[in-house]
Design an enzyme around this catalytic site. Structure first.
Site, mmCIF file in Angstrom:
data_model
loop_
_atom_site.group_PDB
_atom_site.id
_atom_site.type_symbol
_atom_site.label_atom_id
_atom_site.label_comp_id
_atom_site.label_asym_id
_atom_site.label_seq_id
_atom_site.Cartn_x
_atom_site.Cartn_y
_atom_site.Cartn_z
ATOM 1 N N HIS A 1 0.797 -1.233 0.000
ATOM 2 C CA HIS A 1 0.000 0.000 0.000
ATOM 3 C C HIS A 1 0.827 1.279 0.000
ATOM 4 O O HIS A 1 0.251 2.363 0.137
ATOM 5 C CB HIS A 1 -0.931 0.047 1.214
ATOM 6 C CG HIS A 1 -2.022 -0.969 1.194
ATOM 7 N ND1 HIS A 1 -3.256 -0.736 0.641
ATOM 8 C CD2 HIS A 1 -2.065 -2.236 1.650
ATOM 9 C CE1 HIS A 1 -4.017 -1.809 0.777
ATOM 10 N NE2 HIS A 1 -3.311 -2.743 1.392
ATOM 11 N N LYS B 1 -8.469 13.887 4.458
ATOM 12 C CA LYS B 1 -7.601 12.710 4.423
ATOM 13 C C LYS B 1 -6.625 12.833 5.582
ATOM 14 O O LYS B 1 -6.571 13.875 6.230
ATOM 15 C CB LYS B 1 -6.848 12.625 3.090
ATOM 16 C CG LYS B 1 -6.174 13.953 2.689
ATOM 17 C CD LYS B 1 -5.515 13.871 1.334
ATOM 18 C CE LYS B 1 -6.440 13.942 0.142
ATOM 19 N NZ LYS B 1 -6.479 12.736 -0.648
ATOM 20 N N ARG B 2 -5.835 11.770 5.836
ATOM 21 C CA ARG B 2 -4.818 11.911 6.883
ATOM 22 C C ARG B 2 -3.898 13.075 6.547
ATOM 23 O O ARG B 2 -3.699 13.386 5.381
ATOM 24 C CB ARG B 2 -3.953 10.642 6.943
ATOM 25 C CG ARG B 2 -4.573 9.482 7.645
ATOM 26 C CD ARG B 2 -3.614 8.311 7.582
ATOM 27 N NE ARG B 2 -3.109 8.191 6.214
ATOM 28 C CZ ARG B 2 -2.229 7.290 5.817
ATOM 29 N NH1 ARG B 2 -1.731 6.420 6.667
ATOM 30 N NH2 ARG B 2 -1.813 7.247 4.565
ATOM 31 N N LYS C 1 0.814 14.448 0.949
ATOM 32 C CA LYS C 1 -0.548 14.732 0.476
ATOM 33 C C LYS C 1 -0.755 16.224 0.217
ATOM 34 O O LYS C 1 -1.735 16.637 -0.367
ATOM 35 C CB LYS C 1 -1.571 14.227 1.489
ATOM 36 C CG LYS C 1 -1.571 12.696 1.629
ATOM 37 C CD LYS C 1 -2.574 12.225 2.662
ATOM 38 C CE LYS C 1 -2.490 10.748 2.950
ATOM 39 N NZ LYS C 1 -3.136 9.893 1.936
ATOM 40 N N THR D 1 -8.495 6.606 -2.007
ATOM 41 C CA THR D 1 -9.849 6.058 -2.148
ATOM 42 C C THR D 1 -10.875 7.162 -1.892
ATOM 43 O O THR D 1 -11.984 7.113 -2.419
ATOM 44 C CB THR D 1 -10.090 4.881 -1.173
ATOM 45 O OG1 THR D 1 -9.551 5.229 0.105
ATOM 46 C CG2 THR D 1 -9.445 3.611 -1.669
ATOM 47 N N LYS E 1 -14.592 8.379 -3.707
ATOM 48 C CA LYS E 1 -15.843 8.699 -3.005
ATOM 49 C C LYS E 1 -16.372 10.057 -3.462
ATOM 50 O O LYS E 1 -17.574 10.230 -3.684
ATOM 51 C CB LYS E 1 -15.617 8.674 -1.481
ATOM 52 C CG LYS E 1 -15.283 7.278 -0.978
ATOM 53 C CD LYS E 1 -14.723 7.262 0.453
ATOM 54 C CE LYS E 1 -14.040 5.917 0.713
ATOM 55 N NZ LYS E 1 -13.140 5.924 1.879
#
Ligand code: 26V
Length: 799
Positions: free
Chosen positions: A346, A534-535, A540, A642, A646
């Protein structure tokens, strides 16, 4: 049980009295929730028993999905939906003056995970059951899930999460199936009947007690099991202070991700991993013995999947059982093991790849260590044959090197399948990160692009959109989500697009109300809802987003001709408790929010909101209300994502880099229906390898960048002293590892373009529709079918 509203009401009232010992008049909302939950669990129990019976007798191949995280969220509505009970229950409760939604809000999230990896496991459980696949989940019943986030003065504060405080209605304790897991001690080697035998002695045992959760598929009779192991003292403790023993034992299933900056925390994490693996493998073998018997045929009947490397000790543990308990030869045991176990990777980020120091591993798990050593030695011999004399190469690929055990290497060697989670990610594994393994085992590598369950993330989270879709294309999309592509026929249909926009508006209103309730801010629902949830992690790039907000603010203040459609930037993110830099970014977001939201000259057009304690149940309100989805990771660093899917499924338009699954989303939605910007992965990897990027040049040559960077430290934010120096330094002194400044220009250009397109509502709605139409591919049903066919070789049952 109950088939209509009247029966439901009658049962409900009876059950309430029985369970709570109160009359209806005295009962509270929690009593109602508790009663309903128990009724629903009982409702599934017949099918649960039947499904287990089918698995016991039908001899069909089964899969076990081992994961250190299952981020389930709430289960009441999910179960009602899958059982087709929403309407009956809602109406029955209404007659009694109870609002189903209010009861749903009482349920705490089962937050046994961090982010994407854990939520993926939960989506997979739903798809396995809904498609009638024989699939079981194995995890840990943490007493405290991921911490509850509070923001105090703009800083993140972590509180222990308490999901079990009032009990968990969905679980069934199975003390009869407990398993003892041994730690520490020593291994005695003896000759018995001419054979070497190994005895693990003087161990400290921890009892693993299973708590089973029924996983009911959508409108089917299949009810699978998620088995969560609870750590409890063994009835036969060794000579030790009993209270210390009890506390230490229970700590194994106390917290998800204990702080592992010290050895004590590291030991606890490793204990958790072996605890999960040993209890799961031995319970799998126990039922296999009852159902089939001949362990030599294990891989024909059972597939065991490991979700990332946390459960990788499944490999030596299965070897141990076959060697020490079943008396098999090494070669037979190895053959069975590598034909049974498959592995998903992952992440390619090197800091996230697990390594365990031998000094911690060996004393805690002495027999497992011996087996890992033997696997390593045999693998190194194989490497020697392939690369004779090339010690450096062998050392790089070894499982044990420099006194450390590399868990990913163990997974690559001890499994028959290794998959990445999006096309680009799998290519990066093959061509770069795991290329040396790909050279030796090319047949093991394959891609399985992630997916999400459209039942939770569309049908449940966005009922109005689901209804509109069904009005347009009928309801077959619910069983076959790829049919969402039929929505494309409405792309020129003004009235359909108008209705789509009304649904979005309704959902934005709902989120705006929540924001008002939580923060007191009033939110303009005509503004663009631009959301990043998100985290929190440097790769990110929440930082890129907030620096861009600072730029917009400067522009609004300084340039009276500057036009922009009003925007509300919404953030939600938890930072790992020990991740200093991520916490600084949370503080920065709050500091910017504070300044921008107060400024009456700009706050009609620009607002910043941080939603506290981002979690599954909150996410269900957020995704349906987004106009823009921020998927802006440095290309090559996000394995898949992911959340991006969504948002897409709920009609948000992505502003994103060509990273992870964004690339495939672009293909499915069409290049015109996504806003792509930034460096492509190849260039990032090229810079990573060869250098050549100098962030300082961007600081000097782009005055927008210079201004926002200077504002981090020049007093622009009153009372912030040296607060943001570490951010300034990371971007300029440490040369901006994640290319924030490098991508700033193209990010602000694409954001300006997105804002302009939004002004053309017809075009925007069309783009939004095409995203929904293209999102069917990202249902986890598709993903699970691929795993079932290409990796696990399992078939669905028939109903
Ligand atoms: C963990 C850590 C922990 C230490 C600091 C650095 C770091 C970086 C990354 C990670 C992620 C570990 C694995 C993980 O959660 N991967 C996520 O898996 C999702 C499901 O496949 C996928 O969508 C996300 O892109 C991926 O980050």
């Amino acid at each position: 049980m109950f088939t209509n509203k009247e029966e439901f009401k009658e049962n409900f009232l009876k059950k309430l009295e029985m369970m709570c010992g109160k009359s209806f008049g005295e009962s509270t909302k929690r009593d109602h929730y508790f009663t309903l939950g128990n009724m629903v669990r009982e409702y599934v129990s017949t099918n649960w028993i039947n499904t287990n019976e089918r698995y016991r007798t039908a001899r069909e191949k089964q899969v076990y999905y081992l994961s250190i995280e299952f981020l389930l969220g709430r289960l009441l509505h999910h179960n009602l939906l899958n059982l087709g009970l929403v309407d009956v229950v809602k109406k029955g409760l209404e007659d009694l003056g109870i609002d189903l939604y209010e009861l749903e809000e009482i349920e705490p999230d089962a937050g046994l995970g961090n982010g994407g990896l854990g939520r993926l496991a939960a989506c997979f459980m739903d798809s396995l059951a809904s498609l009638n696949f024989p699939g079981h989940g194995c995890g840990i019943r943490y007493k405290h899930g991921l911490f509850e986030q509070k923001i105090v003065d703009g800083y993140q504060v972590e509180l222990p999460e308490q999901w079990l405080r009032h009990g968990h209605v969905w679980e069934v304790r199975r003390a009869d199936l407990a398993i003892e897991v041994p730690f520490w001690g020593n291994v005695e080697t003896k000759m018995e009947n001419g054979k070497l035998v190994f005895r693990h002695e003087h161990t400290e045992k921890i009892t693993a007690v299973p708590y089973d959760l029924p996983i009911a598929g959508f409108q089917t009779e299949t009810v699978n099991t998620l088995r969560l192991w609870n750590a409890e003292p063994s009835p036969y403790p060794i000579h030790q202070d009993i209270l210390t023993y009890k506390r230490e034992t229970e700590s194994v299933s106390e917290f998800l991700y204990p702080d592992d900056t010290h050895d004590r925390g590291k030991i606890l994490r490793l204990k958790q991993q072996y605890f999960l693996v040993s209890a799961s493998i031995r319970s799998i073998i126990r039922s296999f013995r009852k159902q089939v018997g001949d362990l030599y045929s294990l891989s024909q009947h059972i597939a065991i999947h490991i979700n990332d490397t946390h459960p990788v000790l499944a490999i030596p543990e299965l070897m141990r059982v076959l060697l020490d308990e079943e008396d098999m030869s090494w070669n037979d045991a190895w053959e069975i093991t590598i034909n049974t176990i498959s592995y998903t990777n992952h992440t390619t980020l090197s800091e996230a790849l697990e390594k365990w120091p031998v000094r911690i591993f060996q004393p805690l798990l002495p027999r497992i260590y011996m087996i890992v050593e033997e696997i390593n030695e045999r693998f190194c011999r194989l490497l020697w044959d392939q690369y004779p004399g090339d010690w450096q190469h062998i050392e790089r690929m070894a499982i044990i090197a420099h006194h450390e055990i590399k868990m990913a290497h163990l997974a690559l060697v001890g499994s028959y399948s290794v998959n990445g989670v999006a096309a680009l990610h799998t290519e990066i594994l093959k061509i770069r990160e795991m290329n040396n393994f790909y050279q030796i085992f090319p047949q093991k590598f394959n891609n399985k692009t992630n997916g999400i369950t459209h039942r939770r993330w569309l049908l449940k989270a966005n009922p109005l959109l689901a209804k509109l879709i069904t009005e347009g294309i009928g309801d077959k999309w619910i069983r076959e989500p790829e049919r969402l592509c039929m929505l494309a026929q409405f792309k020129e249909d003004f009235s359909f697009l108008e209705q789509l926009s009304r649904v979005k508006q309704h959902n934005k209103r709902r989120l705006a109300d929540r924001i008002t309730m939580q923060t007191g801010m009033s939110i303009n629902t005509e503004s663009i809802f631009d959301i990043q949830v998100k985290r929190l992690h440097a790769y990110k790039r929440q930082l890129l987003n907030i620096l861009h907000v600072m730029y917009l603010y400067n522009r609004l203040k300084e340039d009276s001709t500057f036009q922009m459609h009003p925007r509300t930037f919404i953030f939600g993110a938890k930072a790992s408790p020990g991740y200093y830099y991520a916490k600084k970014i949370i503080k920065l977001i709050h500091t910017v929010a504070d300044k921008v939201n107060k400024d009456v000259r700009t706050n009609e057009r620009l607002k910043v909101v941080f939603l506290e304690n981002y979690r599954v149940s909150l996410a269900e309100e957020i995704f349906p209300s987004a106009d823009i989805s921020e998927q802006i990771s440095t290309a090559s660093k996000e394995a898949s994502g992911t959340g991006n899917m969504k948002f897409m499924m709920n009609g948000a338009i992505t502003v994103g880099t060509l990273d992870g699954a964004n690339i495939e989303m672009k293909e499915k939605a069409g290049a015109d229906n996504i806003f792509i910007f930034g460096l492509p992965a190849e260039q990032v990897l090229n810079y990573d390898q060869n250098g050549g990027y100098h962030s300082m040049e961007y600081y000097y040559h782009d005055k927008r960048i210079r201004q926002v960077m200077d504002q981090l430290t020049n007093g622009f934010f009153p009372d912030s002293d040296n607060e943001f120096e570490p951010i300034f330094d990371s971007l300029l002194i440490e040369n901006d590892q994640y290319f924030v400044l490098r991508d700033f220009d193209s990010y602000s250009a694409i954001q300006a373009q997105a804002g302009k397109v939004y002004e053309n509502q017809n075009q925007w709605r069309k783009m939004s529709l095409m995203n929904i139409a293209g999102s069917g591919y990202f249902s986890s049903d598709r993903t699970i079918k691929e795993y079932a066919k290409d990796i696990w070789n399992i078939n669905p049952g028939h109903y």
